[in-house]
Design a protein around this motif. Structure first.
Motif, PDB file in Angstrom:
ATOM      1  N   PHE A  10       5.911 -14.496   8.990  1.00  0.00           N
ATOM      2  CA  PHE A  10       5.790 -13.446   7.730  1.00  0.00           C
ATOM      3  C   PHE A  10       5.069 -14.573   6.694  1.00  0.00           C
ATOM      4  CE2 PHE A  10       9.853 -15.849   7.389  1.00  0.00           C
ATOM      5  CZ  PHE A  10       9.747 -16.343   6.034  1.00  0.00           C
ATOM      6  N   GLY A  11       4.358 -13.690   5.863  1.00  0.00           N
ATOM      7  CA  GLY A  11       3.210 -14.522   4.855  1.00  0.00           C
ATOM      8  C   GLY A  11       4.016 -14.303   3.417  1.00  0.00           C
ATOM      9  N   SER A  12       3.600 -15.377   2.446  1.00  0.00           N
ATOM     10  CA  SER A  12       4.194 -15.159   1.522  1.00  0.00           C
ATOM     11  C   SER A  12       3.327 -15.091   0.027  1.00  0.00           C
ATOM     12  CB  SER A  12       5.081 -16.629   1.110  1.00  0.00           C
ATOM     13  OG  SER A  12       5.394 -16.546  -0.330  1.00  0.00           O
ATOM     14  N   THR A  13       3.694 -13.984  -0.700  1.00  0.00           N
ATOM     15  CA  THR A  13       2.615 -13.790  -1.841  1.00  0.00           C
ATOM     16  C   THR A  13       3.229 -14.791  -2.670  1.00  0.00           C
ATOM     17  OG1 THR A  13       4.433 -12.447  -2.610  1.00  0.00           O
ATOM     18  CG2 THR A  13       2.693 -11.458  -1.578  1.00  0.00           C
ATOM     19  N   ILE A  49      -0.623 -14.296   0.322  1.00  0.00           N
ATOM     20  CA  ILE A  49      -0.819 -13.338   1.528  1.00  0.00           C
ATOM     21  C   ILE A  49       0.241 -12.256   1.300  1.00  0.00           C
ATOM     22  CG2 ILE A  49      -0.340 -13.599   4.312  1.00  0.00           C
ATOM     23  CD1 ILE A  49      -0.293 -16.408   4.089  1.00  0.00           C
ATOM     24  N   ARG A  50      -0.558 -11.325   1.170  1.00  0.00           N
ATOM     25  CA  ARG A  50       0.253 -10.032   0.793  1.00  0.00           C
ATOM     26  C   ARG A  50       0.385  -8.976   1.833  1.00  0.00           C
ATOM     27  NH1 ARG A  50       0.518 -10.012  -4.916  1.00  0.00           N
ATOM     28  NH2 ARG A  50      -1.108 -11.594  -5.822  1.00  0.00           N
ATOM     29  N   LEU A  51      -0.257  -9.259   3.082  1.00  0.00           N
ATOM     30  CA  LEU A  51       0.268  -8.175   4.026  1.00  0.00           C
ATOM     31  C   LEU A  51       0.905  -8.832   5.337  1.00  0.00           C
ATOM     32  CD1 LEU A  51      -2.452  -6.957   2.549  1.00  0.00           C
ATOM     33  CD2 LEU A  51      -1.828  -5.237   3.613  1.00  0.00           C
ATOM     34  N   ALA A  52       1.329  -8.071   6.132  1.00  0.00           N
ATOM     35  CA  ALA A  52       1.942  -8.619   7.267  1.00  0.00           C
ATOM     36  C   ALA A  52       1.116  -9.033   8.240  1.00  0.00           C
ATOM     37  CB  ALA A  52       2.887  -7.520   7.940  1.00  0.00           C
ATOM     38  N   PRO A  53       1.399 -10.210   9.121  1.00  0.00           N
ATOM     39  CA  PRO A  53       0.486 -10.652  10.115  1.00  0.00           C
ATOM     40  C   PRO A  53       0.554  -9.739  11.445  1.00  0.00           C
ATOM     41  CG  PRO A  53       2.300 -11.871   9.990  1.00  0.00           C
ATOM     42  CD  PRO A  53       2.529 -11.132   8.811  1.00  0.00           C
ATOM     43  N   SER A  54      -0.599 -10.138  12.076  1.00  0.00           N
ATOM     44  CA  SER A  54      -0.659  -9.146  13.348  1.00  0.00           C
ATOM     45  C   SER A  54      -0.402 -10.148  14.410  1.00  0.00           C
ATOM     46  CB  SER A  54      -1.770  -8.311  13.423  1.00  0.00           C
ATOM     47  OG  SER A  54      -1.760  -7.202  12.209  1.00  0.00           O
ATOM     48  N   GLY A  56      -4.549  -2.197   1.631  1.00  0.00           N
ATOM     49  CA  GLY A  56      -3.184  -1.416   2.367  1.00  0.00           C
ATOM     50  C   GLY A  56      -3.517  -1.687   3.794  1.00  0.00           C
ATOM     51  N   TYR A  57      -2.511  -1.209   4.835  1.00  0.00           N
ATOM     52  CA  TYR A  57      -2.825  -1.417   6.079  1.00  0.00           C
ATOM     53  C   TYR A  57      -3.784  -0.546   6.732  1.00  0.00           C
ATOM     54  CZ  TYR A  57       1.268  -4.657   5.642  1.00  0.00           C
ATOM     55  OH  TYR A  57       2.286  -5.694   5.142  1.00  0.00           O
ATOM     56  N   LEU A  58      -4.487  -1.037   7.527  1.00  0.00           N
ATOM     57  CA  LEU A  58      -5.739  -0.114   8.314  1.00  0.00           C
ATOM     58  C   LEU A  58      -4.995   0.456   9.286  1.00  0.00           C
ATOM     59  CD1 LEU A  58      -8.456  -2.948   8.666  1.00  0.00           C
ATOM     60  CD2 LEU A  58      -8.189  -1.253   7.084  1.00  0.00           C
ATOM     61  N   LEU A  59      -5.590   1.621   9.771  1.00  0.00           N
ATOM     62  CA  LEU A  59      -5.053   2.439  10.828  1.00  0.00           C
ATOM     63  C   LEU A  59      -6.031   2.787  11.809  1.00  0.00           C
ATOM     64  CD1 LEU A  59      -3.972   3.830   7.862  1.00  0.00           C
ATOM     65  CD2 LEU A  59      -2.215   4.742   9.369  1.00  0.00           C
ATOM     66  N   HIS A 112       4.532   4.217  -7.844  1.00  0.00           N
ATOM     67  CA  HIS A 112       3.769   3.194  -7.551  1.00  0.00           C
ATOM     68  C   HIS A 112       2.922   3.579  -6.345  1.00  0.00           C
ATOM     69  CE1 HIS A 112       1.829  -0.620  -7.173  1.00  0.00           C
ATOM     70  NE2 HIS A 112       2.490  -1.440  -8.313  1.00  0.00           N
ATOM     71  N   ARG A 113       1.589   3.531  -6.043  1.00  0.00           N
ATOM     72  CA  ARG A 113       1.116   4.013  -4.905  1.00  0.00           C
ATOM     73  C   ARG A 113       0.095   2.830  -4.270  1.00  0.00           C
ATOM     74  NH1 ARG A 113      -2.327   9.141  -6.545  1.00  0.00           N
ATOM     75  NH2 ARG A 113      -2.072   8.525  -8.531  1.00  0.00           N
ATOM     76  N   VAL A 114       0.192   1.724  -5.057  1.00  0.00           N
ATOM     77  CA  VAL A 114      -0.695   0.498  -4.431  1.00  0.00           C
ATOM     78  C   VAL A 114       0.482  -0.507  -4.163  1.00  0.00           C
ATOM     79  CG1 VAL A 114      -2.780  -0.649  -4.554  1.00  0.00           C
ATOM     80  CG2 VAL A 114      -2.467   1.712  -5.577  1.00  0.00           C
ATOM     81  N   ASP A 115       1.371  -0.531  -3.665  1.00  0.00           N
ATOM     82  CA  ASP A 115       2.503  -1.261  -3.712  1.00  0.00           C
ATOM     83  C   ASP A 115       2.598  -1.939  -1.999  1.00  0.00           C
ATOM     84  OD1 ASP A 115       3.459   0.980  -2.507  1.00  0.00           O
ATOM     85  OD2 ASP A 115       5.435   0.734  -3.690  1.00  0.00           O
ATOM     86  N   PHE A 116       1.555  -2.126  -1.301  1.00  0.00           N
ATOM     87  CA  PHE A 116       1.582  -2.761  -0.009  1.00  0.00           C
ATOM     88  C   PHE A 116       2.110  -4.155  -0.080  1.00  0.00           C
ATOM     89  CE2 PHE A 116      -2.367  -3.339  -2.146  1.00  0.00           C
ATOM     90  CZ  PHE A 116      -2.726  -4.773  -2.226  1.00  0.00           C
ATOM     91  N   ASP A 117       2.308  -4.524  -1.114  1.00  0.00           N
ATOM     92  CA  ASP A 117       2.836  -6.207  -1.201  1.00  0.00           C
ATOM     93  C   ASP A 117       4.127  -6.012  -1.762  1.00  0.00           C
ATOM     94  OD1 ASP A 117       1.605  -5.607  -3.511  1.00  0.00           O
ATOM     95  OD2 ASP A 117       0.650  -7.412  -3.657  1.00  0.00           O
TER      96      ASP A 117
END
Length: 938
Positions: free
Chosen positions: A97-100, A125-130, A236-239, A78-83
């Motif tokens: 934290f957020g919940s899917t 909410i699929r990704l971590a908050p900042s 996915g997470y921005l850098l 799996h290469r698109v498993d950011f969540d």
């Protein structure tokens, strides 16, 4: 002077850290804009469980993963498993934290897990908050970016990124057409985020003032830069570096944009067979050494941050952390630490041998040498390594390294890899975070564990057992209404729209008594808030019941999604406040049902007018009982079918659908996904669709889904049925469909399955072959109460026979037909060398090509074509005559479809119909309007 300077610098650093915060807080995914996964926090090995959170249901990823089978020697992952799990961030004594699952953002006490505040959204909410500026930033599948106060969850600002509130079904969840799946990166006072999934429906990248939400720039033109569409899909997470924003893009490599303008700097593509060093691309990436390390299932490819060039390093591993001059890695077999510079230089040599291995893969000796060299250079620069079957998550603290995998998290000493602590957990670990004295562990089964050096030993688990949402006497009529509706409709799965949701009583009962996913809409904002709170306590919020605040003219859901439409307000008051014009478009064709309570007096007349309006809108039928008005939607007028590989039994590749035209948009997307299907390069048969259902042949089973909303209907296991090479007509499909039946061919049998349930209705077998050799049911088609097939030795069996020294006179020795009203075989036609891939069914005849042709028939064709030679002279005539000698001449045959008797046969020249294009398509036949077309299928 120097002492005063140090003091001044220290004072500035203190000013940059918000009150109650620490430099060792973990305020974003993998602790920084580089996603390097390291912190200077101190954690000692005497960790004890502090608290555990568990989602009400198991989380489901936005995208299903691949089938874990090797393709060209590479096992796909799996290469698109950011969540995959609920990622945690820390600041001071709080965690977020957020919940899917339930769509909430949680702020909790970091020591006890006690909830401090909760904020609901309309999507996962699929990704971590900042965390920054005293605020918490995050995105949701509802299409919004949120900025909330860390203190109390108050909205500071929020932004819908897409142009409007327009939603569709995605793996069974109703999401915005432009979901925010990048998280929010906050750096130097600016918040960066993206939205959208499908380039042809536009994607957006945005920079906004982090404190006010004012847009700095918005790039909404990327998808429109050329007619082929730029394939950037921000997920996915921005850098970020000081000047550049890096955007992960589905399974592609990260794309670089200017932080100042949002314009693309580079967007690179590299072949996994050559210069990428293997399969790369996906949502995993980190920055370091002036490189973007793009992760894949087996290694990290280094791309220069300035121009995207490669060649600096190819680092083996599935997880990587950069800290100081070293890198820590996991590869599923070991955890190891490398000197980055030395290991990078060695990886360049390893890449050279990787390319040699590719080139010499057919030479066992050279291949073995290359593989030994790859192994040798992989070990250069390794400082230590220890066995560990972990590959899910990896982080580093000041003195230790934490690694997670299937059911386990382990703590290794940073300097030598010695194991100092480990703990069993429920599920695969795919999220880790650490701050002073505290570590969080997130698993794909929906658990968040927090371990602490200061834990009291009393483990807090939350939430507790779900409570019944409504236990008062007012609930009885809604409980009975749900029972009646479910029993009368027969719908236990799919989607239900509740209009006029009120308190949420009916929605709760429908969810409790069935497996329906309920989407509820309500005008009154206070009712919405109260219903969400009640459903949350019952563990139903989000994945089971979503309550949306809107008016009847603003319902944002996708057309045709609802198997059921009901109304709590109608049951409560007898009113029909939500008119037909507002709700009819949501009712699913081919069996969607609406239930409304009958009124009395004035409301009875209102009900009659409402029923008339609905019937006009849905092309359906109605039925009334003493209590209910029931409407059932029929087929969508003008909707077509795709019942065979090439559209129909005549192979016209033409549907009679009048709705499909330009301006298409995604209605839904979802399963079965690649995990249940053969790789697309193997070219299996296409999905078929009739009567609102879609049938898909998977690797070992055939699956049925609702064509209008993607709801799973049934699965029938048929190992060995899959056929490859169908796309260029090397083989025929193993499926054919009528309006209510799916015909599935496996070995020498074709089974008729009920289209609605998958139940076996009948079985049909091939006739015995005259040469005594068993043949399979290869060609399959259904048309006008007739099932057609061929008795064929398929390629696998033919190869086995040749190995045994056996040959046969004909691979396909018979075409036959069954009458599907009696299930009796109607006739069998024996041919000399029938090409089963060329059969086309017309209204009176069955047409096909026979490879056998007599010398007399061949000469007759030559004589006929030589008439054209008389018009040529000299060299032109000679060349034409030479070409005639190379003719590929076959026999076209027509037989009566009711009796199997031969009607006519004719020699035909099919020289230019096979292997004439890049795809190398094979000969096929189409029938339409009294004409046959012989062509190459590709």
């Amino acid at each position: 002077m120097q002492q005063r300077l140090y003091a001044a610098v220290f004072a500035v650093l203190l000013c940059l850290i918000p009150p109650g915060a620490s430099a060792t807080d973990w305020t974003s995914y993998l602790n920084g804009r580089d996603r390097a996964g390291a912190t200077t926090a101190t954690v000692s090995p005497d960790l004890k469980p502090a608290w555990v959170y568990r989602t009400p249901a198991r989380p489901e990823k936005a995208w299903s993963g691949p089938r874990e089978a090797a393709i060209e020697g590479h096992k796909m992952r799996h290469r698109v498993d950011f969540d995959a799990s609920l990622q945690v961030v820390f600041r001071g004594d709080r965690a977020w934290f957020g919940s899917t699952v339930d769509n909430n953002l949680y702020c909790v006490n970091a020591d006890t897990g006690q909830p401090i505040w909760t904020f609901p959204t309309d999507g996962a909410i699929r990704l971590a908050p900042s965390l920054a500026h005293g605020n918490v930033y995050f995105g949701s599948d509802d299409g919004f970016v949120y900025c909330l106060s860390q203190a109390d969850g108050r909205v500071v600002w929020r932004m819908r990124v897409g142009p409007k509130d327009d939603r569709l079904l995605a793996r069974g969840r109703m999401i915005s057409r432009w979901p925010v799946r990048t998280g929010v990166l906050v750096d130097q006072g600016t918040a960066y985020f993206g939205a959208g999934v499908f380039p042809h429906e536009l994607i957006y990248l945005v920079a906004a003032n982090a404190e006010t939400g004012e847009i700095v720039w918005k790039n909404d033109t990327i998808s429109q830069q050329n007619a082929g569409r730029n394939d950037l899909s921000p997920q996915g997470y921005l850098l970020a570096s000081d000047t550049t924003l890096f955007v992960p893009s589905g399974r592609s490599l990260p794309v670089a944009l200017s932080r100042e303008t949002g314009e693309i700097i580079f967007q690179r593509k590299y072949s996994w067979r050559t210069d990428a060093g293997g399969v790369v691309g996906g949502t995993k990436a980190l920055l370091g050494d002036g490189q973007v390390y793009a992760g894949g299932p087996h290694h990290f490819l280094a791309m220069n941050q300035q121009n995207g060039g490669v060649g600096e390093s190819y680092i083996g591993g599935r997880q990587m952390v950069l800290s100081d001059d070293v890198a820590f890695l996991l590869d599923g077999e070991k955890v190891f630490c490398v000197d980055r510079a030395e290991h990078a230089r060695a990886s360049q040599e390893k890449q050279k041998w990787f390319l040699k291995a590719r080139n010499d893969r057919r030479d066992p000796g050279k291949l073995a040498t290359a593989q030994e060299k790859i192994k040798e250079y992989s070990g250069v620069g390794v400082l230590w390594q220890v066995p560990a079957e972990l590959d899910g998550a990896l982080i580093a603290t000041k003195d230790y390294v934490f690694a997670g995998g299937e059911g386990q998290v382990t703590m290794f000493r940073r300097k030598d890899g010695e194991t100092v602590w480990e703990e069993k957990v429920d599920g695969r670990v795919s999220g880790l975070a650490a701050t002073d004295g505290r570590v969080s562990v997130s698993t794909e089964s929906g658990y968040v564990y927090v371990f602490s050096n200061d834990a009291s030993g009393e483990l807090r688990q939350w939430p507790g057992e779900a409570s019944a949402p409504f236990e008062d006497e007012q609930q009885a009529p809604y409980r009975k209404a749900a029972e009646d509706i479910l029993a009368a409709s027969g719908h236990q799965t799919g989607f239900c729209l509740v209009v006029g949701n009120g308190d949420g009583r009916l929605a709760a009962e429908l969810a409790a008594q069935s497996e329906l996913t309920v989407l509820a809409v309500e005008r009154n904002e206070e009712n919405v808030a109260q219903a969400r709170e009640t459903l949350q306590r019952a563990g139903l919020a989000g994945s089971r019941v979503t309550v949306v605040h809107c008016t009847e003219d603003e319902i944002p859901f996708a057309n045709y999604f609802a198997n059921l439409i009901v109304s709590e307000s109608n049951i409560k008051s007898g009113s029909y406040a939500w008119g037909p014009d507002s709700v009819a478009r949501f009712l699913k064709p081919c069996g969607g049902m609406a239930f409304f309570a009958r009124g009395t007096g004035a409301s009875e007349k209102e009900g009659e007018e409402w029923t008339t309006g609905m019937l006009t809108a849905i092309n359906g039928e109605s039925r009334q009982t003493e209590r209910w008005i029931t409407l059932k939607r029929g087929q969508l007028p003008g909707a077509g079918d795709w019942s065979h590989q090439y559209g129909n039994a005549a192979n016209t590749s033409l549907s009679n659908d009048v709705h499909v035209r330009d301006g298409l948009g995604v209605l839904w997307y979802g399963d079965p996904g690649p995990s249940a299907m053969i790789n697309r390069h193997e070219a299996a048969g296409a999905p078929l669709s009739t009567n609102g259902r879609m049938f898909i042949q998977g690797t070992d089973s055939v699956m049925a889904y609702d064509a209008y909303n993607g709801n799973f209907l049934w699965e029938y296991e048929n190992p060995g049925a899959i056929r490859t090479g169908v796309f260029n007509n090397r083989e025929t499909h193993n499926l054919a469909a009528s309006q209510d039946t799916l015909y599935v061919a496996v070995e020498d049998t074709c089974r008729a399955l009920d289209g609605a349930t998958g139940r076996i209705l009948a079985e049909f077998r091939t006739p015995k072959s005259e040469d005594g050799i068993s043949r399979a049911w290869a060609y399959v088609a259904w048309d006008r109460e007739q099932l057609f097939g061929t008795s064929t030795i398929r390629q696998e069996l033919a190869a086995r026979l040749r190995r045994r020294g056996l040959t046969v006179s004909s691979q396909t020795d018979a075409i036959f037909a069954y009458d599907t009203t009696s299930n009796e075989r109607a006739w069998t036609y024996r041919g000399k060398n029938i090409l089963h891939t060329t059969i086309a069914i017309g209204p009176k005849h069955v047409y096909f090509i026979d490879s056998s042709i007599t010398p007399e028939e061949r000469q007759e064709l030559y004589r006929r074509d030589k008439g054209d030679l008389k018009k040529l002279t000299g060299e032109a005539a000679k060349r034409a005559e030479e070409e005639m000698k190379k003719y590929d001449v076959r026999l076209a045959v027509a037989i009566d479809r009711r009796t199997g008797e031969k009607v006519w046969e004719k020699p035909v020249n099919v020289t230019d119909t096979t292997n004439v294009s890049a795809g190398g398509g094979s000969l096929t036949v189409m029938y339409s309007d009294g004409h046959l077309v012989l062509c190459g299928a590709n």
